[in-house]
Design a protein around this motif. Sequence first.
Motif, mmCIF file in Angstrom:
data_model
loop_
_atom_site.group_PDB
_atom_site.id
_atom_site.type_symbol
_atom_site.label_atom_id
_atom_site.label_comp_id
_atom_site.label_asym_id
_atom_site.label_seq_id
_atom_site.Cartn_x
_atom_site.Cartn_y
_atom_site.Cartn_z
ATOM 1 N N ARG A 90 0.763 -1.285 -0.011
ATOM 2 C CA ARG A 90 0.051 -0.041 0.059
ATOM 3 C C ARG A 90 0.745 1.079 0.088
ATOM 4 O O ARG A 90 0.795 2.255 -0.794
ATOM 5 C CB ARG A 90 -0.894 0.030 1.204
ATOM 6 C CG ARG A 90 -1.690 1.277 1.391
ATOM 7 C CD ARG A 90 -2.797 1.241 2.691
ATOM 8 N NE ARG A 90 -2.001 1.014 3.840
ATOM 9 C CZ ARG A 90 -2.453 0.951 5.040
ATOM 10 N NH1 ARG A 90 -3.591 0.482 5.007
ATOM 11 N NH2 ARG A 90 -1.705 0.907 6.083
ATOM 12 N N ALA A 91 1.802 1.300 0.755
ATOM 13 C CA ALA A 91 2.707 2.319 1.028
ATOM 14 C C ALA A 91 3.474 2.575 -0.364
ATOM 15 O O ALA A 91 4.071 3.746 -0.815
ATOM 16 C CB ALA A 91 3.879 2.041 2.117
ATOM 17 N N GLY A 93 2.376 2.248 -3.453
ATOM 18 C CA GLY A 93 1.510 2.558 -4.463
ATOM 19 C C GLY A 93 1.099 1.297 -5.387
ATOM 20 O O GLY A 93 0.830 1.480 -6.785
ATOM 21 N N GLY A 94 1.054 0.236 -4.689
ATOM 22 C CA GLY A 94 0.467 -0.933 -5.220
ATOM 23 C C GLY A 94 1.699 -1.572 -6.111
ATOM 24 O O GLY A 94 2.893 -1.381 -5.999
ATOM 25 N N MET B 4 -4.577 4.299 -3.770
ATOM 26 C CA MET B 4 -3.527 4.509 -4.099
ATOM 27 C C MET B 4 -2.618 5.754 -3.768
ATOM 28 O O MET B 4 -1.763 6.155 -4.243
ATOM 29 C CB MET B 4 -2.861 4.007 -5.494
ATOM 30 C CG MET B 4 -3.395 2.840 -5.927
ATOM 31 S SD MET B 4 -2.378 1.356 -5.208
ATOM 32 C CE MET B 4 -3.352 -0.095 -5.855
ATOM 33 N N ALA B 6 -0.604 7.354 -1.264
ATOM 34 C CA ALA B 6 0.384 7.104 -0.019
ATOM 35 C C ALA B 6 1.529 8.065 -0.587
ATOM 36 O O ALA B 6 2.189 8.320 -1.454
ATOM 37 C CB ALA B 6 0.777 5.694 -0.431
ATOM 38 N N HIS B 7 2.124 8.517 0.697
ATOM 39 C CA HIS B 7 3.143 9.282 0.919
ATOM 40 C C HIS B 7 4.100 8.648 1.730
ATOM 41 O O HIS B 7 3.750 8.069 2.619
ATOM 42 C CB HIS B 7 3.012 10.616 1.253
ATOM 43 C CG HIS B 7 2.531 11.423 0.070
ATOM 44 N ND1 HIS B 7 2.498 12.739 -0.104
ATOM 45 C CD2 HIS B 7 1.139 11.056 -0.706
ATOM 46 C CE1 HIS B 7 1.915 13.353 -1.180
ATOM 47 N NE2 HIS B 7 1.011 12.115 -1.330
ATOM 48 N N GLN B 8 5.500 8.693 1.543
ATOM 49 C CA GLN B 8 6.681 8.217 2.415
ATOM 50 C C GLN B 8 7.323 9.236 3.046
ATOM 51 O O GLN B 8 8.007 10.188 2.402
ATOM 52 C CB GLN B 8 7.291 6.917 1.852
ATOM 53 C CG GLN B 8 8.337 6.387 2.852
ATOM 54 C CD GLN B 8 9.133 5.410 2.276
ATOM 55 O OE1 GLN B 8 9.973 5.446 1.597
ATOM 56 N NE2 GLN B 8 8.774 4.293 2.635
ATOM 57 N N ASN B 28 5.151 5.650 6.776
ATOM 58 C CA ASN B 28 4.099 5.725 5.342
ATOM 59 C C ASN B 28 2.729 5.948 5.767
ATOM 60 O O ASN B 28 2.139 5.500 6.673
ATOM 61 C CB ASN B 28 4.074 4.159 4.933
ATOM 62 C CG ASN B 28 5.189 3.489 4.319
ATOM 63 O OD1 ASN B 28 6.348 4.405 4.004
ATOM 64 N ND2 ASN B 28 5.787 2.595 4.490
ATOM 65 N N VAL B 29 2.243 7.166 5.156
ATOM 66 C CA VAL B 29 1.140 7.676 5.422
ATOM 67 C C VAL B 29 0.322 7.672 4.001
ATOM 68 O O VAL B 29 0.781 8.024 3.005
ATOM 69 C CB VAL B 29 1.268 9.211 5.514
ATOM 70 C CG1 VAL B 29 -0.160 9.761 5.635
ATOM 71 C CG2 VAL B 29 2.244 9.441 6.675
ATOM 72 N N SER B 30 -1.047 7.032 4.324
ATOM 73 C CA SER B 30 -1.856 6.641 3.133
ATOM 74 C C SER B 30 -3.253 6.912 3.579
ATOM 75 O O SER B 30 -3.599 6.950 4.836
ATOM 76 C CB SER B 30 -1.873 5.215 2.904
ATOM 77 O OG SER B 30 -2.335 4.334 3.726
ATOM 78 N N ASP B 32 -6.557 5.193 2.457
ATOM 79 C CA ASP B 32 -6.698 4.079 1.630
ATOM 80 C C ASP B 32 -7.390 3.017 2.638
ATOM 81 O O ASP B 32 -7.778 3.436 3.849
ATOM 82 C CB ASP B 32 -5.466 3.200 1.169
ATOM 83 C CG ASP B 32 -5.563 2.604 -0.007
ATOM 84 O OD1 ASP B 32 -6.803 2.058 -0.439
ATOM 85 O OD2 ASP B 32 -4.462 2.633 -0.992
ATOM 86 N N ASP B 46 1.666 3.931 9.064
ATOM 87 C CA ASP B 46 2.659 2.910 9.301
ATOM 88 C C ASP B 46 4.179 3.400 9.530
ATOM 89 O O ASP B 46 4.930 4.060 8.528
ATOM 90 C CB ASP B 46 2.777 1.962 7.976
ATOM 91 C CG ASP B 46 1.322 1.214 7.977
ATOM 92 O OD1 ASP B 46 0.824 0.810 8.941
ATOM 93 O OD2 ASP B 46 0.992 0.869 6.827
#
Lengths: 253, 96
Positions: A90-91, A93-94, B4, B6-8, B28-30, B32, B46
């Motif tokens: 998920r982190a 982007g798939g 989808m 999501a940023h890190q 990890n920030v999403s 979703d 996460d």
Amino acid sequence: MYQTNQYEGMIAETITMQGHKGETINAYIARPLGSGPFPAMVTIHHAPGWDEWYRECTRKFAHHGYVTISPNLYFRDGHGTPEDVGAKVRAGGGIPDEQVLGDLDGANKLLRSLPYVSGKVGVFGTCSGGRHGFLAACRLKNFDALVECWGGRVVMPKEDLTPKQPVAPIDYTKDLSCPMIGIFGNDDKSPSPEQVNLHEAELKKHGKNYEFHRYDGAGHGFFYYDRPAYRQEQAVDGWKKVLAFCEKNLKKA
Amino acid sequence: MCTMIAHQAKIEGRGKSGQDWFEVREANVSYDHPYDLPLEHALNIDFVNEAAGPGARVAVELSVEAARKLVQTIEAVLAQAEQRGVLEDLPQAVSR
């Protein structure tokens, strides 16, 4: 339909298989006992991961007479609980569409090589797996039926395209090579009812063999009995429609 | 369906998973699907160490309102600490 005096048996286990570019990945396979010939199914797990629901789903198809394989599309992302691995994907982007197609093609070829498989192979997916299923049924020419359950991002605006997902699946509609059934909840945000309308319009435009079932009072993932999204009445009806479609296109065809 | 989004962020810190602490290197920030929060989509954070494998993870799943409150609270705490002159700069953080 199962009769109470009928013999029933199943074997289910984890195996390895050749996926994209011949790489080894693992997969869960379940099949009815007996010499067959049985139709087959590839179950494509959803974005949250290769989880227990998908093992059960794989066994469900086996219970209904299909040799069924669920490839672990996240194999290359390491091992741990399905949730931890899913969170990692998920982190990021798939996973790349091309890699998924390679893995699904590998699963299809493995099924077709088995002596107890009839030669009919369907593909089933929910959520991102529904999207991947639609892509597979358009891009690969070796599936005989597609079950797409609430595949989101089949319709994608240009700004959502990425190197991993470079083309919106809807743009491949003209290449759809098998009959399809679509199951959707009208309260879903992705795919929204408007996106499902676009999806259907494109299928109609290209004269494809499809049936869509769209449920009121249901949102995203309404088959998932372990999530609050579960909708008993709609899920029971949806499964009936799915199994009838598979029987018609994979068992009787 | 998976957004989808999501940023890190590469960060430096420690996280506790079970009984053990581990070095956190990424957040990890999403927005979703959450795994446990009963929502279709949530703000997920996460705290992970990718080099240590998928199990090195401390997960939080928040509603939109909770996420905004958290952001405001972090900002407020940092502002207060800055006002008191007790903020420590990154180079002072000690890596284990």
